[in-house]
Design a protein around this motif. Structure first.
Motif, PDB file in Angstrom:
ATOM      1  N   UNK A 448    -101.670 -38.633 -65.979  1.00 26.85           N
ATOM      2  CA  UNK A 448    -101.066 -39.736 -65.229  1.00 26.85           C
ATOM      3  C   UNK A 448    -102.191 -40.580 -64.668  1.00 26.85           C
ATOM      4  N   UNK A 449    -101.827 -41.699 -64.094  1.00 26.69           N
ATOM      5  CA  UNK A 449    -102.827 -42.651 -63.642  1.00 26.69           C
ATOM      6  C   UNK A 449    -102.724 -42.811 -62.132  1.00 26.69           C
ATOM      7  N   UNK A 467     -88.905 -51.280 -56.805  1.00 25.39           N
ATOM      8  CA  UNK A 467     -89.674 -50.104 -57.225  1.00 25.39           C
ATOM      9  C   UNK A 467     -90.746 -49.753 -56.199  1.00 25.39           C
TER      10      UNK A 467
ATOM     11  N   UNK B   1     -88.352 -50.256 -65.535  1.00 22.90           N
ATOM     12  CA  UNK B   1     -89.786 -49.938 -65.566  1.00 22.90           C
ATOM     13  C   UNK B   1     -90.585 -51.131 -66.073  1.00 22.90           C
ATOM     14  N   UNK B   2     -91.699 -51.343 -65.438  1.00 19.62           N
ATOM     15  CA  UNK B   2     -92.440 -52.533 -65.834  1.00 19.62           C
ATOM     16  C   UNK B   2     -93.659 -52.229 -66.707  1.00 19.62           C
ATOM     17  N   UNK B   3     -93.969 -50.966 -66.822  1.00 17.78           N
ATOM     18  CA  UNK B   3     -95.158 -50.746 -67.642  1.00 17.78           C
ATOM     19  C   UNK B   3     -94.815 -50.784 -69.131  1.00 17.78           C
ATOM     20  N   UNK B  74    -106.658 -48.139 -67.970  1.00 20.29           N
ATOM     21  CA  UNK B  74    -105.235 -48.021 -68.316  1.00 20.29           C
ATOM     22  C   UNK B  74    -104.995 -48.360 -69.784  1.00 20.29           C
ATOM     23  N   UNK B  78    -104.652 -42.745 -73.361  1.00 19.67           N
ATOM     24  CA  UNK B  78    -103.516 -42.536 -72.454  1.00 19.67           C
ATOM     25  C   UNK B  78    -103.302 -41.051 -72.143  1.00 19.67           C
ATOM     26  N   UNK B  82    -106.266 -40.628 -65.288  1.00 17.08           N
ATOM     27  CA  UNK B  82    -106.938 -41.846 -64.853  1.00 17.08           C
ATOM     28  C   UNK B  82    -107.007 -41.951 -63.345  1.00 17.08           C
TER      29      UNK B  82
END
Ligand SMILES: Cc1ncc(C[n+]2csc(CCOP(=O)(O)OP(=O)(O)O)c2C)c(N)n1
Ligand code: SF4
Ligand SMILES: [Mg+2]
Lengths: 606, 351
Positions: A448-449, A467, B1-3, B74, B78, B82
């Motif tokens: 995860x980041x 969000x 979700x925006x990613x 990012x 993946x 991070x």
């Protein structure tokens, strides 16, 4: 000259010297001699922010009832420093004694009729007896131990034994120290009526089950026992001895005697910003990591503390408070970083704080800090102070439960990840506000980041209003959980109905209990609640509600704890009466008793 | 979700590496940087380097500070953990992480603002500590993310988009890192992938702090005439001092014999770096000569690139700290806590 009161096992000895002259070992010897005679004893250092040549004092309180705070009295003053003679003379309580080095004449304009002044030619004796200049200075200080041994009736056998233990590998030093002690002892025996009415007598079982320790050493031991492996720091008084102790205990317990390999990593960072970053990085990567610092360090660490709050990284910050604002008085004590710790960093942030009262709790709550940080995935403050951290406290021996297992919180291992569809870092699955975390290097599904920028419950970057708010609100749920997890207050009831309550925390504890005992004899009764942590739970709220007037005792100017109680609990302002002490010296019990008496008298008159 | 998620399609012909992964497995989310930004080319080189090294993604940690450059972790690997930290403070987080788990492969991306201004202290100290990491500075001479102010790497005489001329001296991360006692110092150019990929690989495999300064033009704020960090200027004044080939441990160096002036540096994991000097006299192990060379070329306005300095023998942080070989984070609690009996014994000395 006024008649001296008899004070057996209830007195304060204060020694004024020049720092850098080796008086610390002489004072340690006195402390331990009293300790081994079975008398409860504490020693407080009042030292300058300087390495050599400035005045320094050491105050020993021996008290058969076990009161440990400063009492506000001085029964015997040893005035070794000509620079501070006037001040030292003035400080002796009526009926008390002052010992000075009569090698040089003292100023005869300085007189007091209400105390007894005893001159001992300490420098002269040391100079005649020892050859080397440096040794003469040291031995002059050791000689006053001998004088006090005679005057206060200290056990010479115990002193000899202590010297033998201290210099086990340097027998020559045992002899020279003993010679110096006997110089002082014999002189006093010959010249004065020994012992004084202020004196020690062996009592009880020689303080069995007790130890003398500084809070910083105990906090460091807590970190070792909690399994902390990474410590990052930047030197700052009064926290330095935490890392010094952590290092020496790790050398002792976690270094391979053959290879020299270390099962710990201590990093002296370039500054406190870096120390904070290192703590975050290490905790993120799965170690238990901490940093000891003091107020100025917390100011610098604030950006990272907010990051850890928002990105939910366990981390332990030990703040050994000293006098602020700014550089303030680095070698003096206060409880002045409460607000800073509670809300460190920009934006809406708040952090759990643990408030140890003595070295015993330093040990206990240091371990607890790591458990809470891991459980809550947030920065946790361990808020001690110079008084607890750097002074010599007599406490019950530290205990360790071998059944203890660290609470690493909600951590997903490779096996659990393997069976999961997908891991989402910031999902609250069970409603306690705490998400699950994974460690780097373990499993591809755990990735995860971490970011301090806006993120959603899945761990993705976001600038979406809902969000963002979703995560921020969930952090409040976590805060509610924290209230249940942090140690609750300790309440001591007056034993009869009391309209008054008193709230205190940390190093004020000893002074409060002593003041309350004294007030009870005068017919003033108050229930006492000692706070052990922030956030406050319902017990704290109920205590305030149950009393007409609640005194809040704290060692800062701005009544920070009182504000915190008002902000967090909506506690009514007119009910909370501040008792403040912030001159940099540990709070004495008489200041608390006096404040209560005064307020109560005013209330009665109104 | 925006990613944003990229569809994972295996590109034909690209194949799989030793651990069966494709190039795509080393990619990350879609970049949100400006089209043509140098940083994106560096991201692509990082992806390729990790793919070719067959590094397990979960063994990698990727860290950064704040800035356009610092957003890029990012966009690659993946499957790695991070950590997008705060402005200028990435090195301390990397230090902590590697202190906790020395087995991790640490790659960090920073900008010239992030490393040479707000983070200059942390940059210097992580080099000095010789932390085992690859430290990439994506150097564009400006603060991209805050809209084009000069950074500390802007050269004297370089012109801003709106015409302002920088008169202050620039901080060169390469000569700074060498002066600080860095063990691996290199410079690349985002426009030269062929040179960049081996530098990244060598930096990852180097045991110690590998500093890689990459000239990475900001097309939006610093790619105009008069800028010394533009594509055009960099191409024109580009001067590779050494050509670097990275050879993983398994492969033989076939061309070794033929290649007269190649120097081979064997790294701790057995891989080798083959250096072919563009300049015959160049010796990347001679610190004072390198400093002299860099200074000489700087006055000529040249952008010297390649693996410019290397000392494989400098001890890295854990060697200095004498930390045990097993990662501390992996230690069982029973190996860490001394227990009640030890505590009782210790306290005998406190009476
Ligand atoms: C403490 C702090 N101050 C200022 C900023 C604003 N800020 C964000 S990025 C940046 C500069 C980044 O420049 P650089 O590292 O060169 O990255 P680039 O965008 O050029 O790749 C600044 C000043 C910040 N995020 N934090
Ligand atoms: S502003 Fe410059 S540095 Fe930032 S993304 Fe755009 S081109 Fe790249
Ligand atoms: Mg930049």
């Amino acid at each position: 000259m006024s008649a001296a009161q008899s004070r057996v096992n209830d007195f304060v000895v204060k020694i004024g010297t020049v720092n850098g002259t080796g008086s610390a070992s002489a004072n340690g010897l006195l402390m331990k001699a009293l300790f081994r005679m079975g008398i409860p004893v504490t020693g407080k250092n009042m030292f300058p922010s300087n390495i050599q040549g400035l005045p320094t004092w050491y105050e020993i309180r021996a008290n058969k009832d076990g009161y440990m705070a400063r009492s506000g009295r001085v029964d015997v003053m040893v005035a070794m420093n000509a620079q501070t003679y006037k001040q030292d003379l003035a400080e002796v309580s009526p009926g008390g004694f002052l010992i000075y080095d009569s090698t040089w004449p003292r100023e005869h304009t300085l007189q007091r009729d209400d105390i007894t002044v005893l001159g001992v030619p300490l420098a002269k004796m040391a100079n005649e007896h020892f050859k080397v200049a440096r040794v003469r200075i040291l031995m002059k200080n050791v000689a006053y131990v001998g004088v006090l041994a005679a005057l206060l009736n200290l056990d010479l056998e115990i002193i000899k034994q202590l010297l033998t233990e201290t210099f086990a590998d340097k027998p020559k030093l045992v002899d020279s120290n003993l010679e110096a002690i006997m110089l002082g002892y014999d002189y006093a025996m010959a010249q004065f009526t020994c012992p004084l009415p202020v004196r020690a007598e062996k009592m009880g079982n020689g303080n069995e089950g007790k130890v003398l320790i500084e809070g910083n050493a105990a906090a460091a031991l807590g970190a070792v026992y909690a399994g902390a492996t990474v410590g990052a720091w930047y030197p700052i008084t009064p926290s330095t001895s935490v890392m010094d102790a952590f290092k020496s205990y790790c050398d002792m317990f976690r270094t391979d005697p053959e290879t020299g390999e270390r099962r710990f990593c201590i990093i002296q960072a370039e500054d406190e910003l870096a120390a904070a970053g290192m703590v975050l990085g290490a905790n993120w990567a799965g170690a238990r990591a901490f940093t000891p610092t003091s107020g100025p360090g917390i100011s610098l660490m604030s950006e990272f503390i907010g990051f850890a709050y928002y990105a939910e990284i366990p981390s332990v910050f030990m703040d050994i408070q000293r006098v602020g604002p700014s550089t303030g008085m680095p070698t003096r004590t206060q409880q002045c970083d409460l607000m800073l710790a509670a809300f460190a960093s920009h934006g809406d942030t708040r952090h759990p704080i643990l408030l140890p009262k003595d070295p015993n709790e330093c040990f206990e709550l240091s371990v607890k800090a790591f458990d809470l940080a891991d459980r809550l995935q947030t920065p946790v403050f361990f808020l001690s102070d110079l008084d607890i951290g750097m002074n010599d406290w007599m406490i019950d021996e530290l205990q360790w439960d071998d059944g203890y297992q660290p609470d690493r919180g909600k951590m997903l291992g490779p096996a659990e990840l393997e069976t999961m569809e997908k891991f989402h870092r910031y999902l609250d699955e069970d409603g306690d506000g705490i998400p699950k975390r994974t460690l780097p290097g373990k499993h591809p599904k755990g990735a995860y980041f971490v970011r301090g920028s806006g993120h959603n419950r899945y761990g993705g970057y976001t600038e979406d209003a809902e969000e963002y708010q979703d995560v921020l609100d969930r952090l409040l749920v976590k805060w509610e959980t924290a209230k249940q997890l942090v140690p609750g207050p300790e309440i001591r009831h007056a034993g009869k109905h009391a309209d008054y309550g008193i709230i205190a925390f940390g190093s004020s504890h000893g002074a409060v209990t002593e003041a309350l005992d004294g007030l009870a004899e005068e017919g003033i009764h108050a229930d006492y609640m000692r706070l052990r942590a922030f956030p406050f739970n319902e017990e704290v709220e109920a205590f305030i509600a149950a009393h007409k007037t609640v005194f809040v005792v704290e060692q800062n100017r701005d009544a920070q704890m009182r504000s915190l109680l008002m902000v967090e609990l909506d506690a009514p302002a007119d009910k909370l009466v501040s008792v403040l002490h912030y001159n940099g010296l540990p709070i004495p019990s008489d200041c608390i008793a006096e404040a209560l008496r005064e307020h109560i008298a005013k209330e009665a008159a109104a | 979700m925006t990613y944003i998620k990229k569809p994972r399609i295996d590109l034909p012909g690209r194949g799989r590496n030793e651990i069966g992964l494709t190039m795509r497995d080393y990619e990350g989310g879609l970049s949100t940087l400006c089209a043509g930004c140098g940083h994106d080319s560096i991201t692509a080189a990082i992806v390729q380097a990790f793919f070719e090294l067959s590094t397990p993604p979960e063994s990698v940690i990727k860290l950064s500070g704040i800035g356009c450059s610092s957003k890029t972790p990012a966009y690659f690997v993946s499957g790695a953990h991070g950590f997008n930290s705060v402005h200028g403070r990435m090195p301390s987080v990397a230090t902590g992480a590697m202190a906790a788990n020395r087995d991790l492969v640490c790659i960090a991306v920073s900008g010239d603002g992030d490393s040479l201004s707000i983070g200059f202290g942390q940059f210097g100290h992580v080099v000095r500590r010789n932390l085992n990491m690859l430290y990439i500075i994506e150097n564009n001479g400006v603060y991209g993310l805050t809209k084009g102010q000069f950074s500390a790497s802007a050269d004297p005489g370089s012109k801003a988009k709106k015409g302002e001329v920088n008169v202050m001296q620039s901080i060169d991360p390469v000569s700074t890192a060498i002066a600080l006692g860095g063990s691996f110092v290199a410079r690349g150019f985002s426009g030269d992938r062929a040179q960049l990929v081996p530098l990244i690989k060598a930096g990852i495999r180097h045991r110690g702090c590998a500093v890689l300064d990459v000239i990475s033009p900001c097309v939006t704020f610093n790619d105009h005439e008069g800028s010394t960090k533009s594509y055009a200027y960099t191409r024109e004044n580009y001067h590779p001092a050494v050509y670097t080939d990275f050879v993983p441990p398994a492969e033989q160096i076939e061309a070794e014999q033929k290649d007269g002036e190649a120097t081979t540096v064997t790294m701790h994991d057995g891989s080798r770096i083959k250096l072919r000097k563009a300049d015959n006299a160049y010796d990347p192990s001679d610190r004072s000569a390198v400093m002299h060379y860099l200074e000489d070329r700087r006055t000529k306005g040249e952008v010297v690139t390649g693996l410019l300095y290397i000392d494989e023998d400098l001890p890295e942080m854990h060697a200095i700290a004498q930390t045990e070989a097993e990662p501390l984070s992996g230690r069982a609690f029973s190996d860490l806590s001394p227990g009640a009996a030890a505590l009782a014994k210790l306290q005998k000395g406190m009476r």
